[in-house]
Design a protein around this motif. Sequence first.
Motif, PDB file in Angstrom:
ATOM      1  N   LEU A  17       0.809  -0.977   0.190  1.00 22.12           N
ATOM      2  CA  LEU A  17      -0.161   0.051  -0.010  1.00 22.12           C
ATOM      3  C   LEU A  17       0.849   1.323   0.122  1.00 22.12           C
ATOM      4  CD1 LEU A  17      -2.630  -1.141   2.736  1.00 22.12           C
ATOM      5  CD2 LEU A  17      -2.888  -1.257   0.344  1.00 22.12           C
ATOM      6  N   PRO A  18       0.528   2.310  -0.863  1.00 22.84           N
ATOM      7  CA  PRO A  18       1.521   3.296  -0.969  1.00 22.84           C
ATOM      8  C   PRO A  18       1.304   4.034   0.420  1.00 22.84           C
ATOM      9  CG  PRO A  18      -0.739   3.555  -2.092  1.00 22.84           C
ATOM     10  CD  PRO A  18      -0.610   2.474  -1.718  1.00 22.84           C
ATOM     11  N   GLU A  19       2.499   4.522   1.088  1.00 18.74           N
ATOM     12  CA  GLU A  19       2.563   5.298   2.312  1.00 18.74           C
ATOM     13  C   GLU A  19       1.926   6.725   2.319  1.00 18.74           C
ATOM     14  OE1 GLU A  19       6.599   4.982   3.473  1.00 18.74           O
ATOM     15  OE2 GLU A  19       6.755   2.924   3.652  1.00 18.74           O
ATOM     16  N   GLY A  39      -6.683   0.839  12.419  1.00 24.15           N
ATOM     17  CA  GLY A  39      -5.977   1.690  11.498  1.00 24.15           C
ATOM     18  C   GLY A  39      -6.651   1.963  10.266  1.00 24.15           C
ATOM     19  N   GLY A  40      -7.413   1.190   9.725  1.00 30.37           N
ATOM     20  CA  GLY A  40      -8.340   1.333   8.510  1.00 30.37           C
ATOM     21  C   GLY A  40      -7.166   1.146   7.200  1.00 30.37           C
ATOM     22  N   LYS A  41      -6.306   0.624   7.242  1.00 29.83           N
ATOM     23  CA  LYS A  41      -5.293   0.630   6.055  1.00 29.83           C
ATOM     24  C   LYS A  41      -5.746  -0.676   5.441  1.00 29.83           C
ATOM     25  CE  LYS A  41      -2.027   3.857   7.528  1.00 29.83           C
ATOM     26  NZ  LYS A  41      -0.288   3.999   7.724  1.00 29.83           N
ATOM     27  N   ILE A  42      -6.548  -0.873   4.617  1.00 27.84           N
ATOM     28  CA  ILE A  42      -6.852  -2.005   3.669  1.00 27.84           C
ATOM     29  C   ILE A  42      -7.114  -1.664   2.546  1.00 27.84           C
ATOM     30  CG2 ILE A  42      -8.956  -2.098   4.561  1.00 27.84           C
ATOM     31  CD1 ILE A  42      -9.293  -5.007   4.313  1.00 27.84           C
ATOM     32  N   HIS A  43      -6.616  -2.336   1.394  1.00 28.24           N
ATOM     33  CA  HIS A  43      -6.809  -2.090  -0.094  1.00 28.24           C
ATOM     34  C   HIS A  43      -8.433  -1.765  -0.241  1.00 28.24           C
ATOM     35  CE1 HIS A  43      -7.056  -2.260  -4.376  1.00 28.24           C
ATOM     36  NE2 HIS A  43      -5.571  -2.414  -4.411  1.00 28.24           N
ATOM     37  N   PRO A  44      -8.654  -0.844  -0.953  1.00 26.70           N
ATOM     38  CA  PRO A  44     -10.257  -0.625  -1.113  1.00 26.70           C
ATOM     39  C   PRO A  44     -10.811  -1.759  -1.978  1.00 26.70           C
ATOM     40  CG  PRO A  44      -8.828   1.506  -1.833  1.00 26.70           C
ATOM     41  CD  PRO A  44      -7.894   0.255  -1.659  1.00 26.70           C
ATOM     42  N   ALA A  45     -10.167  -2.740  -2.759  1.00 28.29           N
ATOM     43  CA  ALA A  45     -10.657  -3.736  -3.103  1.00 28.29           C
ATOM     44  C   ALA A  45     -11.013  -5.105  -2.537  1.00 28.29           C
ATOM     45  CB  ALA A  45      -9.726  -4.229  -4.576  1.00 28.29           C
ATOM     46  N   CYS A  46     -10.559  -4.843  -0.921  1.00 22.86           N
ATOM     47  CA  CYS A  46     -10.708  -5.825  -0.170  1.00 22.86           C
ATOM     48  C   CYS A  46     -11.755  -5.567   0.909  1.00 22.86           C
ATOM     49  CB  CYS A  46      -9.344  -6.001   0.643  1.00 22.86           C
ATOM     50  SG  CYS A  46      -7.953  -6.470  -0.605  1.00 22.86           S
ATOM     51  N   ARG A  47     -12.365  -6.630   1.289  1.00 25.31           N
ATOM     52  CA  ARG A  47     -13.353  -6.600   2.341  1.00 25.31           C
ATOM     53  C   ARG A  47     -13.105  -7.729   3.510  1.00 25.31           C
ATOM     54  NH1 ARG A  47     -14.049  -2.553  -0.014  1.00 25.31           N
ATOM     55  NH2 ARG A  47     -16.222  -1.815  -0.663  1.00 25.31           N
ATOM     56  N   CYS A  68     -13.094  -7.349  -5.616  1.00 21.45           N
ATOM     57  CA  CYS A  68     -12.930  -7.194  -7.213  1.00 21.45           C
ATOM     58  C   CYS A  68     -11.382  -7.172  -7.444  1.00 21.45           C
ATOM     59  CB  CYS A  68     -13.332  -6.010  -7.732  1.00 21.45           C
ATOM     60  SG  CYS A  68     -12.798  -4.272  -6.935  1.00 21.45           S
ATOM     61  N   ALA A  69     -10.884  -7.607  -8.510  1.00 17.17           N
ATOM     62  CA  ALA A  69      -9.568  -7.482  -8.839  1.00 17.17           C
ATOM     63  C   ALA A  69      -9.072  -6.895  -9.949  1.00 17.17           C
ATOM     64  CB  ALA A  69      -9.015  -9.243  -9.234  1.00 17.17           C
ATOM     65  N   VAL A  70      -9.785  -5.642 -10.004  1.00 16.50           N
ATOM     66  CA  VAL A  70      -9.446  -4.755 -10.914  1.00 16.50           C
ATOM     67  C   VAL A  70      -8.512  -3.640 -10.341  1.00 16.50           C
ATOM     68  CG1 VAL A  70     -11.272  -5.153 -12.300  1.00 16.50           C
ATOM     69  CG2 VAL A  70     -11.682  -3.633 -10.707  1.00 16.50           C
ATOM     70  N   PRO A  71      -7.929  -2.672 -11.129  1.00 16.91           N
ATOM     71  CA  PRO A  71      -7.051  -1.548 -10.595  1.00 16.91           C
ATOM     72  C   PRO A  71      -8.212  -0.610  -9.858  1.00 16.91           C
ATOM     73  CG  PRO A  71      -6.363  -1.682 -12.789  1.00 16.91           C
ATOM     74  CD  PRO A  71      -7.701  -2.846 -12.412  1.00 16.91           C
ATOM     75  N   TRP A  72      -7.820   0.011  -8.718  1.00 20.81           N
ATOM     76  CA  TRP A  72      -8.575   0.978  -7.793  1.00 20.81           C
ATOM     77  C   TRP A  72      -8.288   2.353  -8.142  1.00 20.81           C
ATOM     78  CZ3 TRP A  72      -6.628   3.168  -2.942  1.00 20.81           C
ATOM     79  CH2 TRP A  72      -5.274   2.910  -2.691  1.00 20.81           C
ATOM     80  N   VAL A  73      -9.313   3.278  -7.967  1.00 15.10           N
ATOM     81  CA  VAL A  73      -8.983   4.652  -8.353  1.00 15.10           C
ATOM     82  C   VAL A  73      -7.986   5.228  -7.199  1.00 15.10           C
ATOM     83  CG1 VAL A  73     -10.076   6.986  -8.645  1.00 15.10           C
ATOM     84  CG2 VAL A  73     -11.315   4.715  -9.465  1.00 15.10           C
ATOM     85  N   ASP A  74      -7.052   5.922  -7.619  1.00 15.76           N
ATOM     86  CA  ASP A  74      -6.306   6.561  -6.619  1.00 15.76           C
ATOM     87  C   ASP A  74      -6.954   7.465  -5.700  1.00 15.76           C
ATOM     88  OD1 ASP A  74      -4.144   8.087  -5.321  1.00 15.76           O
ATOM     89  OD2 ASP A  74      -2.843   7.945  -7.145  1.00 15.76           O
ATOM     90  N   PRO A  75      -6.858   7.480  -4.500  1.00 11.14           N
ATOM     91  CA  PRO A  75      -7.590   8.308  -3.632  1.00 11.14           C
ATOM     92  C   PRO A  75      -6.966   9.635  -3.402  1.00 11.14           C
ATOM     93  CG  PRO A  75      -6.487   6.675  -2.153  1.00 11.14           C
ATOM     94  CD  PRO A  75      -6.261   6.458  -3.815  1.00 11.14           C
TER      95      PRO A  75
END
Length: 213
Positions: A17-19, A39-47, A68-75
């Motif tokens: 995950l990008p810092e 901490g809430g740090k989890i990839h947006p595609a994971c649940r 999903c296994a698709v690219p996520w939108v950069d927050p």
Amino acid sequence: RACHTPDQVRKMCYENLPEDVPWDRIKRPHNAVEQIPPGGKIHPACRQLRLKRSRVDTRLHDELIMECAVPWVDPRTHPGAVNMDFTPNHLFDPVTPARLFDNMPDPSRLKFVVILRDPLKRAYSEWSMFVKWNWERVRDFGQRLDMEVKALARCNRTIFDDPSLVLTLPHREFTRFHSKCFTGQAMEYVRNSMYIIGFRNFMRVFPAKQFMI
């Protein structure tokens, strides 16, 4: 949904995950079974789901499922945006549009990017995949299509004889026809290739400006 090995899950969801991402600005949709890790740090595609182990595929790690296994939108540029996978089944499912509308914080911000294939090629691709998986028992493509076409004729002969009626049917009549003749399930090779039905299904709820085709 895709299943992954424990090492893959750990890397995809927690480690790679990008810092510099402002995690506190990411607004994740919640439901009755979802939990956010410390901490809430989890990839947006994971649940992470609060489910009993018996209800979860044993291949999953720590009761974690990949949405999903698709690219996520950069927050950093689109905070709160979520990229979701979509299948032909969803386009034709009578209840999917309403579920999306009812469960999104702001349905007007949804954008649908739909890529269409030649309908016959799409039908053949789906049929050949299920034949390969041994889900499809009819091994003759033409015979399988003929079976489904006859089922559509039995379902509503009037519209079968004049498909242009789909464009002019009042909302309630289209809803009755669609709910009766389309289920939004896999292995409906002809029905899931009738794109105009799927778009009218969705545009009962979402305006055309939210679609890119």
